[in-house]
Design a protein around this motif. Structure first.
Motif, PDB file in Angstrom:
ATOM      1  N   CYS A  90       5.880  -1.665   1.428  1.00 16.84           N
ATOM      2  CA  CYS A  90       6.816  -2.429   2.333  1.00 16.84           C
ATOM      3  C   CYS A  90       7.243  -1.521   3.585  1.00 16.84           C
ATOM      4  O   CYS A  90       7.327  -0.485   3.324  1.00 16.84           O
ATOM      5  N   ALA A  91       7.346  -2.287   4.623  1.00 19.68           N
ATOM      6  CA  ALA A  91       7.770  -1.407   5.840  1.00 19.68           C
ATOM      7  C   ALA A  91       9.080  -1.558   6.460  1.00 19.68           C
ATOM      8  O   ALA A  91       9.481  -1.308   7.520  1.00 19.68           O
ATOM      9  N   ASP A  92      10.010  -1.954   5.291  1.00 18.34           N
ATOM     10  CA  ASP A  92      11.444  -2.290   6.001  1.00 18.34           C
ATOM     11  C   ASP A  92      12.369  -1.151   5.958  1.00 18.34           C
ATOM     12  O   ASP A  92      13.326  -1.186   6.703  1.00 18.34           O
ATOM     13  N   CYS A  93      12.006  -0.299   5.061  1.00 14.02           N
ATOM     14  CA  CYS A  93      13.040   0.956   5.146  1.00 14.02           C
ATOM     15  C   CYS A  93      12.331   2.125   4.540  1.00 14.02           C
ATOM     16  O   CYS A  93      11.032   1.986   4.323  1.00 14.02           O
ATOM     17  N   SER A  94      12.764   3.267   4.827  1.00 11.05           N
ATOM     18  CA  SER A  94      12.025   4.454   4.636  1.00 11.05           C
ATOM     19  C   SER A  94      12.068   4.611   3.090  1.00 11.05           C
ATOM     20  O   SER A  94      11.398   5.693   2.556  1.00 11.05           O
ATOM     21  N   THR A  95      12.542   3.869   2.121  1.00 14.33           N
ATOM     22  CA  THR A  95      12.317   4.052   0.803  1.00 14.33           C
ATOM     23  C   THR A  95      10.613   3.933   0.531  1.00 14.33           C
ATOM     24  O   THR A  95      10.225   4.547  -0.220  1.00 14.33           O
ATOM     25  N   GLY A  96       9.974   2.924   1.260  1.00 16.56           N
ATOM     26  CA  GLY A  96       8.746   2.518   1.191  1.00 16.56           C
ATOM     27  C   GLY A  96       8.269   2.015  -0.229  1.00 16.56           C
ATOM     28  O   GLY A  96       7.634   2.563  -0.835  1.00 16.56           O
ATOM     29  N   CYS A  97       8.848   1.042  -0.437  1.00 16.92           N
ATOM     30  CA  CYS A  97       8.669   0.502  -1.573  1.00 16.92           C
ATOM     31  C   CYS A  97       7.118   0.045  -1.858  1.00 16.92           C
ATOM     32  O   CYS A  97       6.610  -0.674  -0.888  1.00 16.92           O
TER      33      CYS A  97
END
Lengths: 196, 548, 377, 443
Positions: free
Chosen positions: B233-240
């Motif tokens: 996932c590219a939406d936050c730096s968690t990088g799910c």
């Protein structure tokens, strides 16, 4: 799946007698069938287009989309037909249904009659008996677009076949399978089973 | 060292604390289950995982328990004997499945879950062919507004209470509850308090049947048409870690992919529902160049040589007045290629980091009833809304030692001190956008402004060249998350016909032949940049590689 | 100009023209019979009852493009259908197509070349050349299927020449002449050969089916296996020539059957030597048409033989029987026994063949693998 | 057998029996004083253990043994939860005890707390027992006032606070762990065991859960001694190795189609027939009994022929019933349709199933639907087979549920079908409605 041993039927070469070994009686027998069994019997060919053939009710011709008692499209947009279709000729776009008694309905339903191979798989797959193949076999068009039957067109095929009284018959069990019939009694509000 | 005997086969489970489902899984035996989920507490209520269990006595004999027991609740100990295929266990499982179908409507054709429904699958594998129930089923009305993104098809619920436990244990928001009793039990919300927390979408994944459905995906596709691709996932730096589900190159949904190194089992709704720009009609579909003051569509054959020529000219005039802006949405490989291209023109060319979108604070879950975070943290939505700031920064550090901020670029450009700016953006559409109108106007003072982006922005409207960029679902590469976990992106859908992937564009600018191949570039990157050295093989497995 | 030459030329022209026309309509007849046998109606769109169909077909053949595939041997490719056609026509030169009388006679003979003393020999000699056209056609087409068809054809025709020739030798011995008019005359006097030598008739009938490539012996063209065999690559008029050749062959053999075995124009009680020539002609033609129709009916009755069956039939059944038949006739002629001895002998041979076949140790059976042996029945 | 002198009910009907003064005047709190003064908690436990007292709530688990399950030297707190959620149909012996003689029970509570070193006792009362609640509230206040509750009880340095909790109106709240959940303010969904309440109970602390009648018995065991207690009841059945014997007095409820319903106290081991004929005044209207429920409907059904079974912890099991249960005998006469009985039973359990475990949630509902169909005359013979199969397949005995409700739901169904199969079959074959429905339609 391998064939089970008990399903294999063994056929043996029939024992031939002396006469059979002469071949001649067999040839005469064959000629008898040819001449009297077929050549001199009436023809079954129909002189199309002067005479229109009456197709047997299980003939697989142009599709129709059935309507329910209230005239709405019966289809619930489950994609079973398009999944079963070996020719990938059915294109459905589903949407939440505007009616309270079901959840899903086809917003568009397009069937490419040119691509269709008329195998009847869609009919088999349909859980609500919404799509059926009719006895209409005269299918012509001047363009590819014309042969893409959309929902309205398929429903109009239903109307036409109902008007003509040429409903297809599909199973020995009757006109339609049990799954397609809505429960007959009106649900009592507040009771289990009452529709929202 | 503990050994568990699963259907007569010895399985070594080491010293881990496992329940029998996990232990059997190690031995390759699948025990069906609904209510049990590795991230949630054990309630042992669905009774799907019933197995026969016994213990090995000190004398070596096996003493079986007189009744079937739920595997999820039984800890695996040394010498535990699990039998899942005995007549009794199979009967218990079949009986449970028949029970589940007593009130479950057989509306699989219209159910969105059909095809990935565990009730379907288990019934097929472990259940009876036919229900003996002939009475009317209990069908409570649907609850279409149980959440902004969730619809509850109440009658399909099998009361595994995974969703309830999720909202209590993971999100902590506790919106969902069980109402009524016995066969009339149903999932519900408190009046006027829908399940709208930022992790709410996970209950759809958790639901083993089609009771909780995502409105975003509802009726869009049948799941058997979807092809799933492992990605990030590219939406936050968690990088799910996610599954990207597509059909015929249209992206339909994202699902979390279990990854203990990244985020665990879940993902947030921002990421889950934030992908729609990939299918957007607004996208920049082909390169454009400005002629007579107007942007006109052009072909790559025209644009690439012109771009190369213009940049080379600018570098020749003054290398230090040329800036390449690398957005944190670029993969490490793309950042590396772009940096190498510009540094090969002149060592003086400056590389800058694109704007790093940040929204508020890190949002951690679970929360208490006042909305305050509670320890231990089970899920974090990061404030930094980009996937690869760390990776791009490391590349920049390697090439020029320091990282220039985007604001500096804007300032220099506004002062008219730059000859060329190449902005590799690729930002998804988020409120505010990555560049404001003022910033764009300042950038436009630079004579050669190249904007590479997915969607039009104030900057692309003023650019001399506009180059299409592609989204995370359309490219391959590596993202490095906040913790330094490098995960591989896999291409899920084809980019629009005339879009080249960013990496391909950079490769073409470098006049390197061939198609971009992420593992090759990754290996080069690992060779050149020490930070990425663990990626030297070029391949990244599904869980990713932790970079230090 | 010699009057007889004029008559001959006129006969040739007449025969050629009429036979071509008849062939065209035979095709229609064949299609109609096929349709009837298959409970259909058959061609009925062109002209009343489809009677103009042959013309339409002919025109189509004429106007179609002459296709020459890239790798054919052009000379032989063109030559082959011509040979097929010409040999078929040539073979008909000595065969009576109407009432004849014993030469020398002044009456008009319904033969192109009356009084040819080696009539049968000529027919056989020229008729056998037809295979030449087929082989050339298959060879020149440079096509696997065509070539296989040609190979089959050569093997088949060579095999069936022998029983055909042998079966007729008995008749020739009996009649004491190779002249077809004399053979007819002999039957007028002594009765139809089919009565005295039914075995020879059956052998001849079988052999000519193979000679004409008609079902059940149409292996050279076998649509299902060889896609038409030797004429796969042919189209338009060249194909039509093959077709014409085949039908001409059919007509010729029907004429031969009538003349050699069924007494030509003679029909006791209806068409005697004193009858009017028209009656004789009608009787003759009726017999011929009956044979042609019989050909067509057999086509829809008996399925195609396998090639090994075809060959084994020729070599193991037909030739020995033909020789046996010949021996019988020789014995009767040599010892001047009553010719009424011939029919029983002939029938005894037929029955004997059946008994031998029945008693003959069965050919080695192909054994099932043990695993597939039936377990329970 | 000489006429039995009631012990537990000895003060019932006396004026002002609820007050602490009359109780003390009748020798109340003597046992407590004795125990606190002379016995250590361990000795109290030992005495109760030696008395062979078994839980009166239904399962009949030895009370002393239960107390020993508590972890030794636990830093506390340890809780005592009293199960007053008496919701088994036709059962009302706790109510009599609470309404008429709350201090007798309260003394048992204090004794039990002393024995188990519990700091706090929660008395979980059925919501519908409003009068009990008020009586008990008053009794607790009196006890506090006299220093029998609170800090430093009787100056012996042990503390006990008693809290009354009112139930949530569900049968499942009477299940041990369901009660604890409900006590904690949650949905009364029984907990997965292990851990057992003795290890992790209310508020995740060690907890003892005891029935009201059990605790009332504790008072008398301490007061009158183990030998007195053991002088009553039935010794262990030699044929049943798992039977530790049934000792002591028991309150029996008699209800249903009898002339004189009510509660009687008798030593364990009285037969059903004796209860009905001698204490219940016989079956009403001079009819014959068709059968009876021996101890709350979850225990199963007895036929008239089985009425000579003694009602001790071992007795009903001999005729295929689940156990003694609460000792509440409900009689139905010969005119009652067994289909009505079955429907009533299944409807109760389907309504009361908590909905947690699939086999019970769906199984009880399905059984009700089938029973309803049979009652309406639309039954099928195969329904009986399915009913029996479900009855066997649900519950903790086969291992398919968390708590015992499903066992209780399955048992009477199994019993009914096994013992009254001919009646069911003729009803189904005839397709007629049950007696009650016939009556309804007749009116």
């Amino acid at each position: 799946m391998p064939i089970k041993t008990e399903d294999v039927k063994w056929i043996e070469t029939p024992k031939l007698g002396v006469l059979d070994h002469l071949y001649l009686p067999a040839i005469l027998e064959g000629l008898k069938t040819t001449v009297f069994g077929h050549m001199l019997t009436p023809n079954i060919t129909v002189q199309y287009p002067e005479v229109q053939a009456k197709m047997p009710p299980n003939y697989r011709g142009v599709h129709r989309l059935n309507r329910d008692e209230e005239g709405r499209v019966k289809c619930v947009a489950c994609y079973m037909c398009s999944t079963a279709c070996p020719a990938h000729c059915i294109d459905i776009v589903a949407a939440p249904s505007p009616w309270p008694d079901r959840e899903k309905y086809p917003e568009t339903f397009v069937l490419d009659e040119l691509r269709c191979i008329y195998c009847g798989m869609c009919e088999e797959a349909c859980p609500v008996d919404a799509i059926e193949l009719t006895t209409l076999h005269v299918l012509t068009g001047l363009s590819r677009e014309e042969m893409m039957f959309d929902k309205e067109k398929l429903l109009s095929v239903f109307d036409q076949t109902v008007k003509d009284g040429t409903d297809p018959i599909r199973t020995s069990a009757g006109r339609l399978g049990p799954a397609s019939e809505q429960p007959k009694q009106a649900p009592v509000p507040g009771q289990p089973g009452a529709q929202p | 060292m503990a050994t568990v005997h699963v259907n007569g086969q010895a399985v070594d489970i080491g010293t881990e604390k496992l329940n029998l489902i996990e232990a059997a899984d190690r031995g390759g035996v699948f025990i069906p289950h609904y209510c049990w989920h590795p991230a949630l507490t054990v309630v042992a209520s669905c009774r799907m995982c019933l197995v026969e269990v016994g213990d090995t006595q000190p004398d070596g004999s096996v003493k079986m328990q007189p009744r079937v027991v739920p595997a999820c609740q039984t800890p695996a100990k040394d010498g535990t004997v699990v039998v899942t295929n005995s007549e009794r266990a199979k009967y218990a499982q079949a009986q449970t499945l028949e029970s589940l179908l007593i009130n479950h409507p057989l509306d699989c054709p219209v159910c969105d879950k059909a095809g990935e429904c565990q009730l379907q699958d288990y019934t097929h594998k472990f259940g009876r062919a036919e229900s003996r129930m002939i009475d009317e089923k209990f069908a409570p009305p649907n609850k279409p507004n149980i959440g902004a993104q969730i619809e509850l098809f109440t009658d399909r619920c099998i009361m595994c209470t995974r969703c309830v436990r999720f909202t209590r244990e993971i999100s902590g928001t506790a919106e969902l509850l069980v109402n009524h009793r016995g066969e009339h039990a149903e999932i519900d919300i408190f009046p006027g308090q829908p399940c709208d927390n930022k992790l709410a979408g996970n209950v759809v994944d958790l639901c083993p049947v089609g009771a909780l459905c995502s409105k975003d995906f509802l009726y869009k596709q049948r799941v058997w048409y979807l092809k799933s691709h492992d990605s990030v996932c590219a939406d936050c730096s968690t990088g799910c870690s996610v599954h990207v589900d597509e059909n015929k190159d249209i992206l339909y949904r994202l699902r979390p992919r279990e990854n203990p190194l990244a985020q665990g089992h879940f993902m947030c709704d921002e990421g889950r529902f934030g992908f729609h720009y990939v299918n957007s009609k607004e996208r920049i579909l082909r390169p454009q160049l400005r002629r007579d003051g107007k942007l006109i569509p052009a072909t790559w054959e025209d644009v690439l040589p012109a771009l190369r020529r213009d940049i080379a000219q600018a570098v020749k005039q003054d290398g230090s007045a040329v800036v390449a802006v690398l957005s944190p949405f670029l993969t490490c490989e793309e950042g590396y290629l772009l940096a190498r291209y510009f540094k090969s023109l002149s060592g003086e060319v400056r590389l800058a980091l694109g704007p790093v979108p940040t929204v508020g604070e890190d949002d951690t879950y679970p929360k208490d009833r006042h909305g305050k975070p509670v320890e231990p943290v089970k899920f974090t939505i990061r404030a930094e809304k980009c996937p690869n700031r760390r990776g791009v920064e490391e590349v920049l550090r390697h090439f020029q030692g320091e990282v220039i901020g985007f604001d500096d670029v804007v300032r220099l450009s506004g002062e008219g001190r730059l000859k060329a700016v190449y902005a590799a953006a690729g930002y998804p559409p988020r409120p505010g956008g990555w560049v404001s109108a003022e910033q764009a106007a300042a950038l436009a003072k630079t004579p050669l402004l190249v904007v590479q982006d997915i969607l039009p922005s104030p900057a692309s409207a003023l650019a001399k060249y506009v180059v299409p960029a592609v989204s995370f679902a359309e490219k391959e590469g590596t993202f490095v998350n906040h913790a330094g976990l490098a995960q591989g992106l896999r291409r899920a859908v084809k980019p629009p016909a005339e879009c080249h992937t960013d990496g391909q564009v950079f490769l073409d600018l470098m006049e390197r032949r061939g198609l971009v191949h992420a593992p090759t570039i990754r290996a080069e990157l690992a060779r050149d940049v020490p930070f990425f050295a663990p990626l030297a093989s070029g391949t990244i497995d599904a869980l990713g590689v932790m970079l230090k | 100009m010699d009057r007889s030459l004029l008559i001959t030329i006129l006969t040739i022209v007449g025969f050629m023209a009429v036979s071509q026309g008849i062939i065209a309509y035979l095709i229609l007849l064949e299609r109609k019979i096929a349709a009837w046998v298959q409970d259909r109606i058959g061609p009925n769109r062109v002209g009343p009852l489809g009677l103009l169909q042959p013309i339409a077909d002919g025109l189509k053949f004429l106007f179609k493009e002459e296709v020459f595939p890239t790798n054919v041997d052009r000379l032989l490719f063109v030559l082959a259908p011509s040979i097929a056609m010409i040999t078929a026509l040539l073979a008909a030169a000595v065969v009576p197509f109407g009432p004849t009388s014993v030469p020398p006679s002044t009456e008009y003979q319904f033969v192109i070349a009356p009084g040819t003393d080696i009539g049968i020999l000529f027919t056989f000699a020229v008729g056998s050349l037809a295979v030449y056209g087929i082989i050339l056609g298959g060879w020149a087409s440079n096509n696997k299927y065509s070539f296989l068809g040609a190979l089959r054809s050569s093997a088949q025709l060579i095999s069936y020449e022998i029983p055909m020739g042998l079966s007729v030798v008995g008749v020739v011995l009996y009649a004491g002449s190779l002249n077809l008019e004399r053979i007819v005359q002999q039957q007028v006097e002594g009765g139809w050969n089919v009565v005295f030598q039914p075995l020879a008739f059956l052998l001849f009938l079988t052999a000519v089916f193979a000679e004409c490539n008609r079902l059940p012996f149409d292996l050279p063209e076998a649509e299902q296996e060889l896609v038409g065999g030797y004429h796969t690559e042919y189209s338009a008029m060249k194909f039509a020539l093959f077709f014409l050749g085949e039908y001409m062959h059919m007509i010729t053999t029907s004429l031969m059957l009538t003349v050699v075995f069924w007494g030509g124009w003679y029909f006791p009680g209806i068409s005697t030597p004193t009858s009017h020539v028209a009656v004789k002609f009608i009787v003759f033609i009726a017999k011929v048409v009956a044979f042609i129709v019989f050909y067509m009916l057999i086509r829809w009755t008996i399925p195609r033989f396998r090639f090994d069956q075809l060959m084994s039939m020729a070599w193991k059944v037909l030739i020995p029987l033909a020789i046996a038949n010949l021996v019988c006739v020789m014995v009767v002629r040599e010892f001047e026994l009553s010719h009424w001895l011939l029919p029983p002998l002939s029938i005894a041979l037929i029955v004997g063949a059946g008994v031998v076949s029945f008693r003959w140790p069965a050919a080695p059976q192909r054994r099932m693998p043990a695993s597939l042996e039936p377990v329970a029945r | 057998m000489p006429e039995y002198e009631p012990v537990l009910l000895r003060r019932v009907g006396r004026p002002n029996s609820q007050s602490i003064d009359t109780y003390r005047a009748d020798g109340g709190y003597r046992a407590l004083e004795k125990a606190v003064a002379q016995l250590t908690p361990e000795q109290v436990v030992d005495q109760v253990k030696a008395s062979g007292l078994r839980g009166r709530g239904g399962a009949g688990f030895p009370t002393g043994l239960k107390w020993t399950f508590l972890p030794k030297n636990h830093p506390g707190p340890i809780y005592l939860a009293v199960n007053g959620d008496e919701s088994e149909p036709c059962t009302f012996n706790n109510r009599v005890l609470l309404e008429e003689d709350p201090h007798q029970f309260l003394e048992g509570v204090i004794l039990a707390a002393y024995a188990t070193r519990a700091w706090v006792a929660y008395i979980y009362l059925r919501y519908e027992y409003g009068r009990c609640y008020r009586t008990l509230e008053k009794a607790v206040a009196e006890a506090y006032a006299q220093g029998l509750l609170g800090r430093d009880i009787l100056g012996k340095g042990f503390h006990l606070d008693v809290h009354l909790a009112r139930g949530a109106g569900a049968y499942i709240c009477g299940e041990e762990t369901g009660l604890l959940e409900s006590l904690e303010g949650k949905r009364a969904w029984p907990r997965v065991k292990p851990p057992f309440p003795a290890v992790e109970g209310a508020f995740r602390k060690p907890t003892v859960v005891n029935n009201i009648e059990t605790l009332a018995c504790v008072t008398h065991i301490i007061d009158r001694g183990v030998d007195w207690f053991k002088s009553m009841g039935v010794p262990p059945d030699p044929k049943n190795p798992r039977d530790p014997g049934s000792y002591g007095p028991k309150l029996y409820n008699i209800s249903g189609h009898v002339n004189k319903p009510g509660t009687v106290e008798l030593p364990l081991g009285v037969t059903v027939r004796e209860l009905i004929d001698k204490y219940g005044g016989g079956v009403w209207k001079g009819r014959k009994a068709k059968g009876a429920i021996p101890g709350g409907i979850s225990m199963g059904i007895m036929t008239e022929a089985e009425f000579d079974t003694p009602l001790d912890f071992n007795g009903p099991g001999k005729v295929g019933c689940l156990g003694l249960g609460t000792g509440a005998v409900t009689v139905f006469d010969e005119q009652t349709s067994i289909a009505d009985v079955l429907y009533n039973i299944t409807r109760f359990f389907s309504h009361e199933s908590c909905g947690q475990c699939t086999p019970c949630r769906e199984g009880t509902g399905w059984m009700m639907k089938m029973a309803d169909r049979i009652r309406r005359g639309d039954g099928r013979l195969e329904d009986l087979k399915i009913l029996e199969e479900i009855g066997n397949a649900i519950g903790i005995m086969p291992g398919t549920t968390i708590c015992g409700l499903a066992d209780g739901a399955g048992w009477p169904v199994k019993n009914a079908i096994k013992k009254f199969r001919p009646e069911f079959e003729s009803l189904i074959r005839a397709g007629t409605k049950s007696t009650s429905l016939q009556l309804v339609s007749a009116h």
